[in-house]
Every structure is written in structure tokens, then in C-alpha cells.
Scaffold this motif. Structure first.
Motif, short mmCIF file in Angstrom:
data_model
loop_
_atom_site.label_atom_id
_atom_site.label_comp_id
_atom_site.label_asym_id
_atom_site.label_seq_id
_atom_site.Cartn_x
_atom_site.Cartn_y
_atom_site.Cartn_z
N VAL A 95 0.78 -1.20 -0.07
CA VAL A 95 0.02 0.11 -0.08
C VAL A 95 0.70 1.22 -0.17
O VAL A 95 1.57 1.45 0.88
N SER A 96 0.52 2.07 -1.09
CA SER A 96 1.16 3.26 -1.23
C SER A 96 0.63 4.16 -1.87
O SER A 96 0.53 4.01 -3.29
N LYS A 97 0.22 5.19 -1.59
CA LYS A 97 -0.70 6.29 -2.45
C LYS A 97 0.04 6.67 -3.61
O LYS A 97 -0.49 6.62 -4.69
N LEU B 241 -1.66 -4.55 -4.98
CA LEU B 241 -0.89 -3.39 -4.98
C LEU B 241 -2.20 -2.43 -4.61
O LEU B 241 -2.97 -2.52 -5.51
N VAL B 242 -2.00 -1.46 -3.93
CA VAL B 242 -3.01 -0.47 -3.45
C VAL B 242 -2.61 0.85 -3.90
O VAL B 242 -1.55 1.33 -3.00
N ALA C 149 2.91 1.35 -10.33
CA ALA C 149 2.55 -0.04 -9.90
C ALA C 149 2.70 -0.85 -10.76
O ALA C 149 3.35 -1.85 -10.86
N THR C 150 2.17 -0.44 -12.17
CA THR C 150 2.18 -1.20 -13.40
C THR C 150 3.70 -1.52 -13.74
O THR C 150 4.10 -2.62 -14.07
N ALA C 151 4.42 -0.55 -13.75
CA ALA C 151 5.77 -0.57 -14.07
C ALA C 151 6.76 -1.32 -13.03
O ALA C 151 7.55 -2.06 -13.66
N TRP C 152 6.37 -1.19 -11.81
CA TRP C 152 6.95 -2.15 -10.78
C TRP C 152 6.80 -3.61 -11.12
O TRP C 152 7.67 -4.40 -10.74
N LEU D 77 -2.51 -7.79 -9.48
CA LEU D 77 -3.77 -6.90 -9.17
C LEU D 77 -3.44 -5.46 -8.41
O LEU D 77 -2.47 -5.65 -7.74
N ILE D 78 -4.06 -4.46 -9.15
CA ILE D 78 -4.07 -2.96 -8.52
C ILE D 78 -5.59 -2.65 -8.12
O ILE D 78 -6.33 -2.78 -9.09
N LEU D 79 -5.27 -1.99 -6.76
CA LEU D 79 -6.51 -1.41 -6.44
C LEU D 79 -6.38 0.18 -6.19
O LEU D 79 -5.14 0.40 -6.07
N ASP D 80 -7.46 0.50 -6.04
CA ASP D 80 -7.34 2.27 -6.52
C ASP D 80 -7.52 2.66 -4.89
O ASP D 80 -8.31 2.36 -3.92
N LEU D 81 -6.47 3.67 -4.75
CA LEU D 81 -6.43 4.51 -3.39
C LEU D 81 -6.55 6.01 -3.85
O LEU D 81 -5.88 6.65 -4.49
#
Length: 512
Positions: free
Chosen positions: A185-187, A219-220, A227-230, A237-241
Motif C-alpha cells: 500500500v502506497s498512495k 498493490l493499492v 505500480a504497473t511498471a513495478w 492486481l492493482i486497487l485504487d486509493l
């Protein structure tokens, strides 16, 4: 008479006299929490002046601006829509997008918890490792600890936040990579500590899971591109913050997905429902009955006029033992400032140092200082038993909380000691004197449930925002935090270095 004149008038008056001067018992109820603010350095005249002064700041208008999505974070030109994450319904598009972001997280959590979303080997995950720091750590850690007894069987939850390598090593110790899910989790998806620990966790997973390692990450973030590059092209899976949700207000967001996975489903639902109920109270209750307005007024009075530079949070509840750490970030990162959004100093003291711990444990350490040191620190008692399975325990917990608050307020005079214990030597009797005069707030509920925790956290959020309005601050930025991060980057090998001679000396010493 202005507020400072009232404070100067009351400060030398013995606290017992203030309490006996005729000010009635002052308490109100909010979402099942009884809040008693009777023990304060306020008499009727000062309270009337405080109410009139606060009315000029238009706190009801500030509440309306928050809930209507107006820009309340002028530094970044944003609304603050954290409240939408727990709303039953929303009536404008930006808030609705925020609300649905938490719904997506709950749907994913259900799939993982029920085995519909599995590890790369097709088997259910047996361990969740949550990696984040600050607001991306304190909130989920608080919920998980508070309702540890509601964890689902067969799934372990661990946390990692620190840059110290040992923190991740302990979080991963004994776990099988093939059955471990990592939640990051990292904004900004640029937080140094989080990216360091996530990268090490990625290396750990690659050794065992190989090409399918990305299936073991959720990843949030508000920065899906980073996040996609990482993820290096892997399907993760990427969730929106949402950008309009500050980190220290994100406990309701997808950032708490690890709790949604590992705790029974009623915990997070109740938690958000309780917060929504408090939102309704804050929006609708008149100022004299509005818990957030009344507590913000006290914060303003105690810090800016009475000169109390600290507040002790004494949580008489096993479930709330991490609450002081959580609220330290919420209050001090929000309002630990001295310059307003217009760039002008606000003058005077703002938010106090917040510290504290778990009752009755604290009684055997720092309560001695609270009672008999020369310093006066207001105390905030929260009595909320985690269970009522044993009457003796709840009765004892309650008695201790009540006793501590009474002694802090009333103290014990030398005359009272000599009357009660006439055989005592004079030097011992003098050491037993308690000056009293320590104001306190007493917040209580019969038993702490997820709903009650949700309403309590929401109350503190609104209180913090409204206190910021009274001080003339923007509660939603954190330039002090950002400066420290920037300087740390300069001091790494290859960075710009420092012009400070002491820093340079310490660098030379640490390099050996």
C-alpha cells in the motif's frame, strides 16, 4: 472579555473550586459513545465566550464544505473525500467513484478469503503480509489487532513497515512463499520504505514462485502507472486509493484489504457502518450536541489558551492498545503546523503532543508522572471493554479508569492525608500530596464492537479537521514530512550531501 483573559483568570484558581462553581455536568452522546467533558478549566462565563468565539469560525459551514466535496485541501487543490469510503450512498460523481473503490477491494477480499482467487499453484493463500508505512500501516494494523479474535481460521496476517531490514525478515519468517500473498500500500507508489520492502518481498517470491510471482501481489495506490511498471509487465492486481483520500484518512479504503481478507466479513462492514453513523451525527447534530464540534473546541481552548502542550490518551481497552499510535499521526500530522494556507503564521499554539497507551498497564509507568509531576497534561480516558465475558474484569477496569480521572482532577491535599493517616511522618505525608488540577475527558461505551470503533475513528477525524479550522490550518497536507524525505535522499551515497557540519561529521563516523 476575550478568551485569553478568561484563561488567565481561571489558570490560578484551584481546580476543585472551578468544578464546584456551578458549571453543570457537561456530556453528550454520539453513536453510543458517552462523552463527558465536565472536568475542564471552564466556568460558565468562559464556556459562553468560547462558544461565541467558535461560532464566528462557522464550523457547521466547514462540515458542509467537507461533505459537499468543496476544496478543503487548498495546498493540493483537492476535496477530502475519505468519508465517501464508508457512505451508504453518495450524491455526486467524485464521491461515488471514491465509494466504489472500497467496494472493489471488498469483492477481491471475498474472492481470496473464499478460495476463488488463489496462489499460483491453485491453492488458497495461507498468509497475508501487509507492507506499508504511516497511514498505509497504522490503520490496518489497528483493526487487525483490535479484532484479532475475529480472524478467519487458517490464514495468518503479518505487517511490515520499517526500513530496518529486520522488519521484513520477521514478517516473512517461517512462511511458505507458495502460499503467501503480499499486499503493498502506497498512495504515490514512491514511498521509499514501502518500495524497499516490496522489492525484497518480490525477490523472496521469485525464488520459489518463479514466473508467476505477480499473482502473489495486491498493490493499492493512486498511481497505477508506477505500480504497473513495478510489476515489470506481469499481470498483477492493482486497487485504487483515490487521490482525494489522504493517507492518514485511508483506514476505510482498499488499503485495509488485508483486514477484509483475514477477518470475518462482518468486521469491516460494521466498521464502515459505524463511521457512516458518526458522519450523520456530525452533519446533523446542533453545535451544542455535536461531539466533533465540542471536542474540537476543547482542543482549541486547552492548547491555544490554557497552554497545555500535550494530551494523554488513556485507552482502557485491550482492543484499543494501538489507538494512541494511530491518533498520533492523524492529529499531529494534520495539525502540527504553525502557518495557514495563506502563508501567514496563525500565532499561538496549535495541536498538542499526543501520547498515551493502554490502561491499566500505563498506571504502572507514566501515570506517576501524570499525577505528581509539576507538568499539567490533560488526559482523555476511553473506557471500552473488549468483551463482557467476565464481570469482575470489567468492574475492575471501570473502577480504575474512574479512579484515575478523579484523582487527576481532585488530587489529595496535605490536610486530607494528615486526617486520614495521622501517624505518617511529615516527610512521607508531603510526598503523598497530589496537586490535582489535571483536566480530563471521559469517553465510554459498554463494549467495543467494530461499529463502535468505526464511529470513534470517524469522530476523531472530524474533530481533527474542525480543530484545524479553528487554528486556521490546512489539515490535509504535510510539508514537514515531505522535507524529511527529501533530505534523506540527499544524504544517501550519490546524493547532494549536506552543508551541515554536524551531519557531515556523523556521516564520516558512521562510515567508519
Amino acid at each position: 472579555m476575550d478568551l485569553m483573559t478568561h484563561a488567565d483568570r481561571l489558570r490560578p484558581v484551584p481546580f476543585r473550586e472551578i468544578l464546584k462553581a456551578g458549571r453543570t455536568i457537561s456530556e453528550f452522546d454520539a453513536c453510543g459513545w458517552d462523552i463527558n467533558v465536565s472536568r475542564q478549566y471552564l466556568d460558565e462565563a468562559a464556556e459562553r465566550a468560547l462558544t461565541e468565539a467558535v461560532a464566528e469560525k462557522d464550523l457547521p459551514g466547514a462540515i458542509d464544505r467537507l461533505f459537499s466535496g468543496e476544496t478543503v485541501n487548498p495546498s493540493e487543490g483537492r476535496a477530502a473525500l475519505h468519508w465517501a469510503l464508508r457512505a451508504y450512498e453518495t450524491d455526486f460523481a467524485d464521491a461515488d467513484r471514491v465509494r466504489t473503490s472500497s467496494e472493489a477491494a471488498e469483492a477481491l477480499a471475498s474472492d481470496i478469503a473464499n478460495g476463488r482467487k488463489t496462489a499460483a499453484n491453485g491453492k488458497p493463500f495461507k498468509a497475508i503480509v501487509h507492507i506499508g508505512i504511516g497511514g498505509s500501516d497504522f490503520g490496518p494494523r489497528l483493526i487487525a489487532d483490535a479484532f484479532h479474535d475475529s480472524r478467519l481460521p487458517g490464514v495468518e496476517l503479518r505487517f511490515c513497515a520499517n526500513l530496518d531490514p529486520l522488519d521484513l525478515e520477521l514478517a516473512l519468517d517461517g512462511l511458505n512463499p507458495a502460499e503467501t500473498l503480499v499486499v503493498g500500500v502506497s498512495k504515490s507508489f514512491g514511498t521509499e520504505e514501502t518500495l524497499y520492502n516490496l522489492s525484497r518481498a518480490r525477490d523472496w517470491l521469485r525464488k520459489d514462485v518463479s514466473a508467476d510471482w505477480a499473482k502473489h501481489f495486491v498493490l493499492v495506490t493512486a498511481n497505477p502507472e508506477r505500480a504497473t511498471a513495478w510489476l515489470e509487465g506481469a499481470d498483477g492486481l492493482i486497487l485504487d486509493l483515490p487521490e482525494s483520500v489522504g493517507g492518514r484518512f485511508s483506514i476505510w479504503s482498499a488499503g485495509s484489504v488485508a483486514c477484509s481478507i483475514t477477518l470475518s466479513s462482518d468486521v469491516m462492514k460494521g466498521f464502515r457502518d459505524g463511521a457512516a453513523d458518526m458522519d450523520a451525527h456530525v452533519q446533523n447534530a446542533p453545535a451544542h450536541e455535536n461531539a466533533a464540534i465540542q471536542l474540537a473546541m476543547l482542543d482549541y481552548w486547552n492548547a491555544s489558551f490554557m497552554g497545555f502542550g500535550a494530551r494523554a490518551l488513556l485507552a482502557y481497552s485491550r482492543r484499543l492498545r494501538l489507538l494512541p499510535a494511530y491518533l498520533q499521526q492523524l492529529e499531529m500530522e494534520s495539525n502540527g503546523k504553525s502557518v495557514g494556507p495563506d502563508g501567514v503564521g496563525v500565532g499561538g499554539s496549535t495541536t498538542p503532543l499526543l501520547w498515551g497507551g493502554e490502561g491499566t498497564i500505563g498506571q504502572h509507568s507514566y501515570h506517576q508522572w501524570l499525577h505528581q509531576s509539576p507538568s499539567i497534561v490533560p488526559a482523555e480516558f476511553i473506557l471500552a471493554p473488549g468483551a463482557r465475558s467476565d464481570d469482575d474484569g470489567v468492574t475492575g477496569l471501570t473502577a480504575h479508569a474512574l479512579a484515575q480521572a478523579e484523582v487527576l482532577a481532585n488530587g489529595r491535599t496535605l490536610e486530607e492525608i494528615q486526617q486520614e493517616e495521622p501517624e505518617l511522618p511529615a516527610e512521607i505525608a508531603a510526598q503523598k500530596v497530589h496537586a490535582g488540577g489535571r483536566p480530563s475527558t471521559f469517553i465510554s461505551t459498554p463494549v467495543l464492537t467494530p461499529q463502535k470503533l468505526g464511529s470513534l475513528i470517524a469522530l476523531y477525524e472530524h474533530r481533527t479537521y474542525l480543530a484545524g479550522v479553528l487554528w486556521g490550518l490546512n489539515s490535509f497536507d504535510q510539508w514537514g514530512v515531505e522535507r524529511g524525505k527529501t533530505m534523506a535522499g540527499r544524504l544517501k551515497p550519490g546524493g547532494e550531501g549536506s552543508n551541515d557540519p554536524v551531519t557531515n561529521h556523523l556521516i564520516d563516523m558512521l562510515r567508519g
